[in-house]
Design a protein around this motif. Structure first.
Motif: not given
Length: 597
Positions: A384, A396-399, A401, A404-405, A410
């Motif tokens: 990341l 603040e970004d999320t993974a 579709s 997976r984290v 990532w």
């Protein structure tokens, strides 16, 4: 609130005069500029608007010979005041400034029709109309227009009010996060030493901060000794503001316009970037050798077109880049040929026939929010922090579709599935090929799977559902098969069951057909226990030995232990050392041991 506004417009259309009228500060810094009435380099001035907003102006030259200086001023500025003279109207360098603004993606600003005292109302109306047409394809297409005469003072109050309204609508940049401060001036000042100036567009700089200086020379760290903005000493500065930073750790001779101060470890420095065209000439019609403007930097570069809208730039030196950076492309002369948006600041190498076409297809499908998913899919897994350095994700970004984290990684789901499948197949092949072995050695697995990092191996092992024991991977429940050696191993077990400490000699084992592979396989299944020097016993031998040793008078000698166990020195010495290692017995001196109670 602080703001920075850059001027733009054709030479001699009154930009400097307008800044002087608004601020009371002479923006032309050089005597030659004042003597000739021609802005050559960047000028700076500031004022307070009716709302209380603090605005600094970067006055840029308009003449075509000074386009690099003009671009250095426009590059970091988020707001533009575009000036067109009422008496002359849209002119040659107006085109250059418009093209630069379009390439940079400037969306906030206002239009000023200057020298209204020299034109009729009809003429002014015509100039407004033509200016609207010329700027129709830029971010200033709907910008407000103010008609002024700096000499008469006409329209200046309206200009201040309008500028106030424009600035109030501009989004506030982040005050936290990484800094990339493009330097536009460097000089020495008595008592202060080395000083650099520039526009701080994002992030916060404080006195005492350590930053990394990047430019034509090797990167180095520098400390911020002092900060000024608009002549006032400060302990911290926030965006958007004009900043003068006093630096420790570098001399002025090592600095140049186009260098940058960056947050250490937060930016990816690269000599290549894949870009998408923003206006201008199609990439397949652009000269191969260009000058690329980023921030205040002017970089020699070579352009390799993939198609009309996508290309790869190779710079003469590394530069801190991020996805989404806007570039101005200029031919080696003075003309701006267009612009580009950085889609990837660390693109993959092109080695095989057809790689260019494949890369063009990938870039064509890449949207504004696809960078992280594409990078993770290409590399299988990316940390990341690296994605943040590339500008592919924010704090603040999320993974997305399909990703997976795993800790700070990532991981692409399809890549993980491929690694898992290959690992299970490899373990199964080892069992089939070498039934006596413990399984697949872990040490070579990361290279075999081409994992981006060995840190991902535990996740792949868990996903594959294989067991990890003593450095080997095996299918759950797998028991090494002794095959033809099974009968010999049974005979050895019977012999040791009758006399637990009469370990077979090497010749005895060879006669039985029990070599190193067979013995290792038997040990892994818990059928034998091997000590040093080739001593082979049953797994129960240490516990049986302890019963006899505990019955001896304490402490005891090696000879007494040998006699109690009915064995030889070849067996008893390795066995006693094993018991010492387990903490069951303790060596007192060279001659005695005792049982640990």
């Amino acid at each position: 609130m602080k703001y920075v506004v850059a001027t733009a417009g054709h030479v001699d259309h009154g930009k400097s005069t307008l800044v002087r009228a608004l601020t009371g500060i002479e923006p032309d810094r050089w005597e030659e500029e004042r003597r000739r009435g021609l802005t050559i380099d960047l000028g700076f001035a500031w004022t307070t608007l009716p709302s209380g907003a603090d605005v600094a102006f970067v006055d840029v030259p308009g003449h075509e010979r000074f386009i690099p200086n003009m671009l250095a001023g426009l590059g970091p500025a988020p707001v533009v005041m575009f000036v067109v003279a009422a008496d002359e109207g849209w002119s040659a360098q107006s085109d250059d400034h418009r093209d630069a603004l379009a390439a940079l993606g400037v969306e906030h600003g206002l239009l000023v029709i200057s020298r209204a005292d020299r034109a009729t109302d009809t003429r002014i109306g015509d100039v407004i109309a033509s200016t609207r047409v010329e700027l129709a394809d830029t971010g200033l297409a709907e910008a407000p227009i103010v008609v002024v005469s700096a000499l008469e003072g006409r329209g200046l109050d309206e200009l201040r009010t309008t500028l106030d309204a424009v600035l109030a609508r501009t989004p506030r940049p982040p005050t936290s996060g990484r800094v990339r401060f493009w330097i536009d001036r460097s000089f020495t000042r008595t008592g202060a030493g080395t000083v650099v100036t520039g526009t701080l567009a994002a992030g916060t700089i404080g006195v005492g901060d350590t930053l990394e200086l990047v430019g034509a020379d090797a990167p180095r760290t520098v400390d911020v000794r002092g900060l000024h903005s608009e002549g006032t000493a400060l302990t911290t500065v926030e965006p958007v503001s004009r900043v003068a930073a006093n630096l420790r750790g570098v001399g002025v001779d090592a600095l140049a316009r186009g260098d940058a101060l960056i947050t250490p470890g937060a930016w990816h420095s690269s000599a290549q970037a894949d870009i998408r065209r923003v206006g201008g000439v199609a990439f397949d019609e652009v000269p191969e050798h260009l000058v690329v403007h980023l921030g205040t930097a002017a970089l020699s570069a070579r352009l390799r077109p993939f198609d009309a809208d996508h290309a790869r730039l190779t710079f003469a030196r590394t530069v801190p880049l991020s996805r989404g950076d806007r570039l101005v492309l200029r031919n080696p002369g003075q003309r701006i040929v267009g612009g580009g948006t950085v889609l990837h600041p660390d693109p993959p190498a092109l080695r095989r026939r057809g790689d260019s076409a494949r890369r063009a297809a990938v870039l064509a499908q890449m949207g504004d929010a696809d960078g992280a998913a594409d990078e993770v899919a290409r590399r299988g897994a990316v940390r990341l922090p690296e994605l943040r350095r590339l500008g592919l994700v924010g704090d603040e970004d999320t993974a997305p579709s399909g990703v997976r984290v795993v800790d700070d990684w990532w991981v692409d789901e399809s890549s993980c599935a491929a690694w898992t499948g290959r690992l299970r197949s490899a373990v199964g092949e080892v069992h089939e090929r070498e039934p006596m072995s413990a399984g697949l050695s872990i040490s070579g697995v990361p290279a075999m799977l081409e994992l981006p990092d060995a840190a991902l191996l535990p996740t792949v092992i868990a996903e594959a559902g294989v067991a990890s024991v003593d450095g080997y991977l095996s299918m759950p429940g797998h028991i090494p098969d002794l095959g033809d050696a099974e009968e010999a191993m049974s005979a050895l077990e019977r012999r040791l069951a009758e006399d637990p400490f009469r370990a077979p000699e090497a010749d005895d084992l060879s006669a039985l057909g029990l070599g190193a592979r067979e013995l290792a396989a038997a040990e892994r299944t818990g059928r034998i226990h091997r000590l040093r020097d080739g001593v082979v016993l049953l797994p129960t031998a240490p516990a049986l030995a302890m019963r006899s040793l505990a019955a001896l008078d304490q402490p005891f000698t090696t000879t007494e232990a040998r006699q109690a166990l009915g064995t030889t020195r070849r067996v008893v010495i390795p066995l006693l050392e094993h018991l010492d290692a387990r903490g069951w017995t303790r060596r007192i001196d060279a001659g005695y041991r005792e049982v640990v109670r």
